[in-house]
Motif scaffolding. Structure first.
Motif, PDB file in Angstrom:
ATOM      1  N   PHE A 227       0.830  -1.201   0.000  1.00 61.75           N
ATOM      2  CA  PHE A 227       0.000   0.000   0.000  1.00 61.75           C
ATOM      3  C   PHE A 227       0.870   1.258   0.000  1.00 61.75           C
ATOM      4  O   PHE A 227       0.620   2.205  -0.767  1.00 61.75           O
ATOM      5  N   ARG A 228       1.878   1.299   0.832  1.00 66.39           N
ATOM      6  CA  ARG A 228       2.711   2.506   0.923  1.00 66.39           C
ATOM      7  C   ARG A 228       3.496   2.753  -0.362  1.00 66.39           C
ATOM      8  O   ARG A 228       3.723   3.895  -0.749  1.00 66.39           O
ATOM      9  N   ALA A 229       3.912   1.695  -1.032  1.00 68.15           N
ATOM     10  CA  ALA A 229       4.723   1.864  -2.239  1.00 68.15           C
ATOM     11  C   ALA A 229       3.889   2.079  -3.494  1.00 68.15           C
ATOM     12  O   ALA A 229       4.311   2.802  -4.408  1.00 68.15           O
ATOM     13  N   HIS A 230       2.685   1.481  -3.548  1.00 65.67           N
ATOM     14  CA  HIS A 230       1.940   1.454  -4.803  1.00 65.67           C
ATOM     15  C   HIS A 230       0.492   1.919  -4.685  1.00 65.67           C
ATOM     16  O   HIS A 230      -0.199   2.004  -5.703  1.00 65.67           O
ATOM     17  N   GLY A 231       0.009   2.204  -3.487  1.00 68.01           N
ATOM     18  CA  GLY A 231      -1.348   2.708  -3.336  1.00 68.01           C
ATOM     19  C   GLY A 231      -2.388   1.612  -3.247  1.00 68.01           C
ATOM     20  O   GLY A 231      -2.109   0.426  -3.466  1.00 68.01           O
ATOM     21  N   LEU A 232      -3.622   2.014  -2.963  1.00 67.38           N
ATOM     22  CA  LEU A 232      -4.714   1.067  -2.770  1.00 67.38           C
ATOM     23  C   LEU A 232      -5.056   0.317  -4.050  1.00 67.38           C
ATOM     24  O   LEU A 232      -5.538  -0.825  -3.997  1.00 67.38           O
ATOM     25  N   GLU A 233      -4.799   0.935  -5.201  1.00 65.01           N
ATOM     26  CA  GLU A 233      -5.137   0.291  -6.471  1.00 65.01           C
ATOM     27  C   GLU A 233      -4.271  -0.944  -6.738  1.00 65.01           C
ATOM     28  O   GLU A 233      -4.604  -1.751  -7.612  1.00 65.01           O
ATOM     29  N   ALA A 234      -3.180  -1.099  -6.006  1.00 68.42           N
ATOM     30  CA  ALA A 234      -2.337  -2.282  -6.174  1.00 68.42           C
ATOM     31  C   ALA A 234      -2.861  -3.476  -5.392  1.00 68.42           C
ATOM     32  O   ALA A 234      -2.330  -4.584  -5.532  1.00 68.42           O
ATOM     33  N   LEU A 235      -3.909  -3.267  -4.588  1.00 66.88           N
ATOM     34  CA  LEU A 235      -4.455  -4.313  -3.738  1.00 66.88           C
ATOM     35  C   LEU A 235      -5.815  -4.767  -4.237  1.00 66.88           C
ATOM     36  O   LEU A 235      -6.570  -3.979  -4.796  1.00 66.88           O
TER      37      LEU A 235
END
Length: 300
Positions: A227-235
């Motif tokens: 989440f910290r590196a890529h944001g919520l859209e990565a999850l």
């Protein structure tokens, strides 16, 4: 979840058919590895391996390999998993030059050195009430949505006490520690329903870049760091239905909770993780392995 609650993209396992996922895998030239970390799971690991192998290797080639990482078992876990059709490695024998420590996260980190998949699916070895759709369900977002890098499973988790089964009362560390802690420290992740789920999937390129706690905090650390590196859209998260497993003793849950809190707090505060903490008369290891990418590149 209430309207307005931040949440990753949420799916059901029924949203994809096997042939659709197989076509997506083949079109992209993607390899998929199932990794099962196991310690003293002789009673259940054979069924986990054999059922998945029959459904997703022999019948439909969605998986390219099933790898069990045996974390210092002193029962027949190794032999039973091998007889069921898995490739089995003892954690301590993988890259012995790097040393070995006990723990689930250590086994999962070591898997990076002996697997070939572009996508890694993790499943616990102590499952009692589950089905093989867990694997394609977790792969769905990774094979069909390029921005997604990490997928968490969620499910009904009953609490089983002898012959008494209480729905939705399982996952004690999740409900008493992990979710309250995320609400306080990383409220953007409040919509993640099972942050400690042992059933999850990740792109190898991401997992190789993460610092990995050697114990039970591996799942929450991967979630927060992604989440910290890529944001919520990565999850993404996928409803897998129902899942039951063998419950741990309360004393062991205390150690698990300590590791979860320590990994989350170190990330929130920006401090390096401690090596160990005392929980009454018990040492709880809090160490982490560095990102495996640099070590893998040296080998390559």
């Amino acid at each position: 979840m209430e309207e307005g609650t931040p949440s990753p993209a949420t799916y059901r396992w029924q949203d994809w058919g096997l042939q659709e996922l197989l076509a997506a895998k083949q079109d992209a030239g993607t390899r998929v590895s199932l990794v099962v970390p196991a310690r003293n799971e002789a009673a259940t690991v054979g069924a986990v391996v054999s059922r998945v192998r029959k459904a997703l290797v022999d019948t439909v080639a969605l998986l390219d390999e099933i790898v069990v990482i045996d974390s210092d078992s002193d029962d027949d876990t190794f032999a039973i998993a091998e007889d069921a059709g898995a490739v089995v490695h003892r954690s301590r024998d993988i890259r012995p030059d790097l040393g070995s420590v006990p723990g689930k996260g250590e086994a999962m980190w070591k898997a990076l050195f002996v697997t070939t998949g572009d996508l890694l699916v993790f499943m616990d070895a102590d499952l009692l009430d589950w089905d093989t759709h867990f694997v394609p369900g977790l792969l769905g977002p990774l094979l069909t949505s390029p921005p997604v890098r990490l997928v968490k499973g969620f499910y009904e988790r009953p609490y089983v006490d002898g012959d008494v089964v209480t729905p939705y009362e399982g996952g004690r560390v999740t409900e008493l520690v992990a979710r309250p802690l995320l609400s306080l420290r990383f409220p953007e992740l409040i919509g993640v329903l099972q942050p400690l789920a042992g059933e999850w999937a990740v792109r190898r390129s991401l997992f190789e870049s993460l610092s990995v706690p050697t114990g039970y905090a591996v799942e929450i650390a991967a979630l927060v760091d992604t989440f910290r590196a890529h944001g919520l859209e990565a999850l993404a998260q996928v409803d897998l239905g129902r899942r039951a497993h063998r419950h741990q003793a309360l004393r062991d849950l205390g150690a698990m909770a300590t590791q979860v809190m320590a990994a989350t707090e170190s990330r929130w505060a920006g401090l390096p993780p401690r090596d160990v903490v005392m929980l009454l008369d018990r040492e709880v290891p809090l160490g982490e392995r560095p990102p495996a990418r640099s070590l893998l590149e040296v080998r390559r």
